[in-house]
Design a protein around this motif. Sequence first.
Motif, short mmCIF file in Angstrom:
data_model
loop_
_atom_site.label_atom_id
_atom_site.label_comp_id
_atom_site.label_asym_id
_atom_site.label_seq_id
_atom_site.Cartn_x
_atom_site.Cartn_y
_atom_site.Cartn_z
N PHE A 126 8.61 5.23 6.06
CA PHE A 126 8.53 6.57 5.51
C PHE A 126 9.80 6.93 4.74
CE2 PHE A 126 4.75 8.60 7.18
CZ PHE A 126 4.38 7.77 8.22
N GLY A 127 9.62 7.78 3.73
CA GLY A 127 10.76 8.42 3.09
C GLY A 127 11.25 9.57 3.95
N GLY A 128 12.33 10.19 3.51
CA GLY A 128 12.96 11.24 4.30
C GLY A 128 12.25 12.58 4.24
N GLN A 172 -2.70 5.06 8.71
CA GLN A 172 -2.44 5.65 10.01
C GLN A 172 -2.85 7.12 10.03
OE1 GLN A 172 1.52 4.93 11.53
NE2 GLN A 172 1.45 2.76 10.96
N PHE A 190 1.21 5.66 0.42
CA PHE A 190 0.58 6.82 1.04
C PHE A 190 1.43 8.07 0.81
CE2 PHE A 190 -2.19 4.11 3.57
CZ PHE A 190 -1.45 2.96 3.70
N TYR A 240 1.65 11.81 2.90
CA TYR A 240 1.23 12.63 4.02
C TYR A 240 1.82 14.03 3.87
CZ TYR A 240 -0.28 8.51 6.72
OH TYR A 240 -0.92 7.38 7.18
N TYR A 262 6.11 7.80 17.20
CA TYR A 262 7.20 8.19 16.31
C TYR A 262 7.96 9.36 16.93
CZ TYR A 262 4.84 5.75 12.41
OH TYR A 262 4.25 4.83 11.59
N ASN A 278 -3.33 -0.51 7.92
CA ASN A 278 -2.11 0.18 7.54
C ASN A 278 -2.31 1.68 7.39
OD1 ASN A 278 -2.62 -2.53 6.22
ND2 ASN A 278 -0.39 -2.48 6.14
N PHE A 308 5.60 13.63 2.94
CA PHE A 308 6.22 12.34 3.20
C PHE A 308 5.50 11.26 2.40
CE2 PHE A 308 9.13 13.28 6.59
CZ PHE A 308 8.60 14.41 7.21
N LEU A 321 1.06 14.80 11.07
CA LEU A 321 0.92 14.46 9.66
C LEU A 321 -0.53 14.28 9.28
CD1 LEU A 321 3.94 13.67 10.33
CD2 LEU A 321 3.71 11.98 8.51
N PHE A 339 -2.60 10.67 12.51
CA PHE A 339 -1.65 11.21 13.47
C PHE A 339 -2.27 12.26 14.38
CE2 PHE A 339 2.56 9.60 12.23
CZ PHE A 339 2.21 8.93 11.07
N LYS A 393 2.97 -1.78 9.95
CA LYS A 393 3.82 -0.61 10.05
C LYS A 393 4.00 0.10 8.72
CE LYS A 393 6.90 -3.26 11.87
NZ LYS A 393 8.19 -3.74 12.40
N LEU A 394 4.28 1.39 8.80
CA LEU A 394 4.62 2.19 7.63
C LEU A 394 6.13 2.44 7.61
CD1 LEU A 394 1.88 4.99 7.66
CD2 LEU A 394 1.89 2.83 6.39
N SER A 424 3.59 0.39 2.94
CA SER A 424 3.29 -0.64 3.93
C SER A 424 3.03 -1.96 3.22
CB SER A 424 2.06 -0.23 4.75
OG SER A 424 1.78 -1.17 5.74
N TYR A 430 0.89 3.83 17.67
CA TYR A 430 2.30 4.01 17.31
C TYR A 430 2.86 5.27 17.96
CZ TYR A 430 0.61 1.01 13.51
OH TYR A 430 0.00 0.00 12.78
N TYR A 451 0.88 -1.17 0.00
CA TYR A 451 0.00 0.00 0.00
C TYR A 451 0.92 1.23 0.00
CZ TYR A 451 -3.57 -3.26 1.78
OH TYR A 451 -4.45 -4.31 1.96
#
Lengths: 116, 113
Positions: free
Chosen positions: A106-108, B102, A34, A36, B36, B100, A90, A44, B104, A103-104, A94, B34, A32
């Motif tokens: 993420f990119g930087g 999420q 995403f 954000y 983070y 999956n 971002f 986010l 925030f 869990k996801l 997943s 979660y 999947y």
Amino acid sequence: AQSVTQLDSQVPVFEEAPVELRCNYSSSVSVYLFWYVQYPNQGLQLLLKYLSGSTLVKGINGFEAEFNKSQTSFHLRKPSVHISDTAEYFCAVSDQFKAAGNKLTFGGGTRVLVKP
Amino acid sequence: SQTIHQWPATLVQPVGSPLSLECTVEGTSNPNLYWYRQAAGRGLQLLFYSVGIGQISSEVPQNLSASRPQDRQFILSSKKLLLSDSGFYLCACGQGSPRNIQYFGAGTRLSVL
């Protein structure tokens, strides 16, 4: 293991110009995807998601993204940006089938600065 | 739809002091939860996740711990803060189908001095 690469750390763009934010991922299983958005000092917010079906996904605030399985990419686009689109974006991926934690990864992040 | 509450919004703590950040979720039941951390100028690092009451998985060794005493409550703690614990802490909730996706909270800005 999965990984996400956002190829641009910063993207300056003029107001009303188009913008594309690039995202490539690596995974051995179906995923999947995403995008954000994070405004300064905020959490986010989900912009859009690809779960299945049409590879062109439309999200909030006029954004859209296209899933390209062969190129393992999920680039985000907006045809005309506003000052209010200044934020960090971002990309996340997943595993579709791994149940533990869903869990996801993420990119930087890509910082978009819209200039008047 | 779910709402995720985090408090406090900002916190300034001295090195060596304890920490407790709370996250509560409304509008859903049995969510994945979660924690983070986002250090200055860096991306998101998953610290802990929980798939149920009392079930905690740690993603990275560190000075922090997490607990889930109730279905919709997730707490991040430390006995003694380090300078490196400074950052923006985000709680997220995964629920529905698929889990999956999420959502925030608004985050807590922690400065350790």
